[in-house]
Motif scaffolding. Structure first.
Motif, PDB file in Angstrom:
ATOM      1  N   ASN A 174       0.858  -1.189   0.000  1.00  0.00           N
ATOM      2  CA  ASN A 174       0.000   0.000   0.000  1.00  0.00           C
ATOM      3  C   ASN A 174       0.892   1.235   0.000  1.00  0.00           C
ATOM      4  N   ILE A 175       0.349   2.317  -0.552  1.00  0.00           N
ATOM      5  CA  ILE A 175       1.039   3.603  -0.418  1.00  0.00           C
ATOM      6  C   ILE A 175       0.144   4.520   0.391  1.00  0.00           C
ATOM      7  N   HIS A 176       0.764   5.188   1.355  1.00  0.00           N
ATOM      8  CA  HIS A 176       0.003   6.048   2.267  1.00  0.00           C
ATOM      9  C   HIS A 176       0.629   7.439   2.262  1.00  0.00           C
ATOM     10  N   PRO A 177      -0.221   8.477   2.199  1.00  0.00           N
ATOM     11  CA  PRO A 177       0.319   9.832   2.043  1.00  0.00           C
ATOM     12  C   PRO A 177       0.740  10.495   3.352  1.00  0.00           C
ATOM     13  N   SER A 178       1.657   9.865   4.046  1.00  0.00           N
ATOM     14  CA  SER A 178       2.267  10.491   5.230  1.00  0.00           C
ATOM     15  C   SER A 178       3.563   9.767   5.527  1.00  0.00           C
ATOM     16  N   LEU A 179       4.336  10.373   6.412  1.00  0.00           N
ATOM     17  CA  LEU A 179       5.545   9.704   6.886  1.00  0.00           C
ATOM     18  C   LEU A 179       5.128   8.830   8.068  1.00  0.00           C
ATOM     19  N   LEU A 180       4.675   7.613   7.742  1.00  0.00           N
ATOM     20  CA  LEU A 180       4.247   6.701   8.808  1.00  0.00           C
ATOM     21  C   LEU A 180       5.403   6.496   9.795  1.00  0.00           C
ATOM     22  N   PRO A 181       5.120   6.316  11.093  1.00  0.00           N
ATOM     23  CA  PRO A 181       3.808   6.056  11.695  1.00  0.00           C
ATOM     24  C   PRO A 181       2.954   7.298  11.949  1.00  0.00           C
ATOM     25  N   LYS A 182       3.413   8.451  11.489  1.00  0.00           N
ATOM     26  CA  LYS A 182       2.580   9.642  11.646  1.00  0.00           C
ATOM     27  C   LYS A 182       1.357   9.575  10.734  1.00  0.00           C
ATOM     28  N   MET A 224      -7.068   9.120   7.539  1.00  0.00           N
ATOM     29  CA  MET A 224      -7.454  10.083   6.496  1.00  0.00           C
ATOM     30  C   MET A 224      -6.878  11.491   6.752  1.00  0.00           C
ATOM     31  N   HIS A 225      -7.057  12.349   5.754  1.00  0.00           N
ATOM     32  CA  HIS A 225      -6.769  13.796   5.862  1.00  0.00           C
ATOM     33  C   HIS A 225      -5.325  14.062   6.316  1.00  0.00           C
ATOM     34  N   THR A 226      -4.405  13.314   5.780  1.00  0.00           N
ATOM     35  CA  THR A 226      -3.020  13.373   6.251  1.00  0.00           C
ATOM     36  C   THR A 226      -2.369  14.732   5.973  1.00  0.00           C
ATOM     37  N   HIS A 227      -2.669  15.317   4.810  1.00  0.00           N
ATOM     38  CA  HIS A 227      -2.009  16.580   4.453  1.00  0.00           C
ATOM     39  C   HIS A 227      -2.486  17.703   5.376  1.00  0.00           C
ATOM     40  N   GLN A 228      -3.787  17.749   5.598  1.00  0.00           N
ATOM     41  CA  GLN A 228      -4.344  18.763   6.486  1.00  0.00           C
ATOM     42  C   GLN A 228      -3.783  18.603   7.904  1.00  0.00           C
ATOM     43  N   ARG A 229      -3.658  17.368   8.332  1.00  0.00           N
ATOM     44  CA  ARG A 229      -3.156  17.135   9.701  1.00  0.00           C
ATOM     45  C   ARG A 229      -1.686  17.551   9.827  1.00  0.00           C
ATOM     46  N   ALA A 230      -0.906  17.308   8.784  1.00  0.00           N
ATOM     47  CA  ALA A 230       0.501  17.725   8.820  1.00  0.00           C
ATOM     48  C   ALA A 230       0.596  19.248   8.874  1.00  0.00           C
ATOM     49  N   LEU A 231      -0.279  19.923   8.111  1.00  0.00           N
ATOM     50  CA  LEU A 231      -0.270  21.391   8.126  1.00  0.00           C
ATOM     51  C   LEU A 231      -0.684  21.918   9.500  1.00  0.00           C
ATOM     52  N   VAL A 246       7.510  21.209   3.740  1.00  0.00           N
ATOM     53  CA  VAL A 246       6.224  21.912   3.837  1.00  0.00           C
ATOM     54  C   VAL A 246       6.540  23.399   3.850  1.00  0.00           C
ATOM     55  N   PHE A 247       5.929  24.142   2.948  1.00  0.00           N
ATOM     56  CA  PHE A 247       6.177  25.584   2.851  1.00  0.00           C
ATOM     57  C   PHE A 247       5.050  26.358   3.540  1.00  0.00           C
ATOM     58  N   ALA A 248       5.395  27.571   3.984  1.00  0.00           N
ATOM     59  CA  ALA A 248       4.437  28.379   4.756  1.00  0.00           C
ATOM     60  C   ALA A 248       3.149  28.634   3.974  1.00  0.00           C
ATOM     61  N   GLU A 249       3.270  28.766   2.663  1.00  0.00           N
ATOM     62  CA  GLU A 249       2.085  29.108   1.868  1.00  0.00           C
ATOM     63  C   GLU A 249       1.303  27.866   1.416  1.00  0.00           C
ATOM     64  N   ASP A 250       1.713  26.685   1.844  1.00  0.00           N
ATOM     65  CA  ASP A 250       1.022  25.471   1.404  1.00  0.00           C
ATOM     66  C   ASP A 250      -0.401  25.382   1.935  1.00  0.00           C
ATOM     67  N   ASP A 251      -1.271  24.793   1.107  1.00  0.00           N
ATOM     68  CA  ASP A 251      -2.539  24.280   1.616  1.00  0.00           C
ATOM     69  C   ASP A 251      -2.538  22.773   1.327  1.00  0.00           C
ATOM     70  N   SER A 306      -1.811  21.822  -2.379  1.00  0.00           N
ATOM     71  CA  SER A 306      -0.448  22.002  -2.890  1.00  0.00           C
ATOM     72  C   SER A 306       0.498  20.972  -2.258  1.00  0.00           C
ATOM     73  N   LEU A 307       0.243  20.671  -1.000  1.00  0.00           N
ATOM     74  CA  LEU A 307       1.084  19.683  -0.318  1.00  0.00           C
ATOM     75  C   LEU A 307       0.833  18.283  -0.897  1.00  0.00           C
ATOM     76  N   ALA A 308      -0.431  17.975  -1.141  1.00  0.00           N
ATOM     77  CA  ALA A 308      -0.764  16.660  -1.716  1.00  0.00           C
ATOM     78  C   ALA A 308      -0.075  16.471  -3.064  1.00  0.00           C
ATOM     79  N   LEU A 309      -0.054  17.536  -3.855  1.00  0.00           N
ATOM     80  CA  LEU A 309       0.566  17.461  -5.174  1.00  0.00           C
ATOM     81  C   LEU A 309       2.064  17.161  -5.050  1.00  0.00           C
TER      82      LEU A 309
END
Ligand code: GAR
Length: 207
Positions: free
Chosen positions: A106-114, A118-125, A156-161, A164-167
């Motif tokens: 599987n591929i998961h969009p976070s640096l596991l175990p973090k 769901m909603h990994t990008h928003q949670r990282a921000l 992660v850049f200050a202006e990310d949402d 943009s982070l998901a991309l």
């Protein structure tokens, strides 16, 4: 080696796998793409590449056990030795995971175990992280908890949402997933004693 790719949506990771196969970098053959949704754009990507597609919809089965039996039987009938989950948004039963133990990625969009779930990008921000990324891991009964094989980090850049982070993360996913699949297809990768092994060396636990 034959593999099956499971998708639910866009299929950009599937596309990266198709490109790798076409370039002779995958060391495997995508025997079929299976989606739980008939509107998944990835089905079109597969068809355009001449790959067989199948929709197995949850609506047609009484419960998760029945669904997973049908899915597993379809995969077994294809003679696939590896299941590659690429944005497949269903949780699989322990019975299914046991049936294909050591043969599911599987591929998961976070640096596991973090950020399992769901909603990994928003949670990282929201956490103010300065780094984020994606992880390829073996699938075990623990959701997003199987041994990690390879991760890619992005800033992660200050202006990310979240978009943009998901991309930025997905661009890296498209590099690391075909690479890991090629390792498996070459017989370099396995799961043993709850760990991932590459070239007979245990990989360090992530995190
Ligand atoms: C990918 O970013 C993948 O990491 C994520 O879904 C996206 C699918 O994109 N997977 C999960 O969130 C699994 N929990 P794609 O359909 O364009 O490959």
């Amino acid at each position: 080696m034959k593999l099956v790719v499971l998708i639910s949506g866009n299929g950009s990771n599937l596309q990266a796998l198709i490109h790798a196969q076409q370039a002779g970098r995958l060391q495997g053959e995508i025997a079929a793409v299976i989606s739980n949704r008939d509107d998944a754009y990835g089905l079109q990507r597969a068809s355009e590449a001449g790959i067989a597609t199948r929709v197995i919809s949850g609506k047609d089965y009484a419960d998760r056990a029945a669904y997973d039996t049908a899915l597993g039987d379809a995969i077994a009938a294809l003679g696939a030795e590896l299941i590659v989950m690429a944005g497949f948004m269903r949780i699989l039963t322990p019975e299914f995971v046991q049936r294909f133990a050591g043969r599911m990625l599987n591929i998961h969009p976070s640096l596991l175990p973090k950020y399992q779930g769901m909603h990994t990008h928003q949670r990282a921000l929201e956490a103010g992280d300065t780094q984020h990324g994606a992880s390829v891991h073996f699938v075990t009964e623990e959701l997003d908890g199987g041994p990690v094989i390879l991760q890619a980090k992005v800033p992660v850049f200050a202006e990310d949402d979240a978009a943009s982070l998901a991309l930025r993360v997905q661009t890296q996913e498209h590099c690391i997933y075909p690479l890991v699949v090629s390792w498996f297809c070459r017989g370099r990768l396995r799961m043993q004693d709850g760990r991932a092994w590459l070239d007979d060396q245990p990989l360090p636990a992530a995190g």
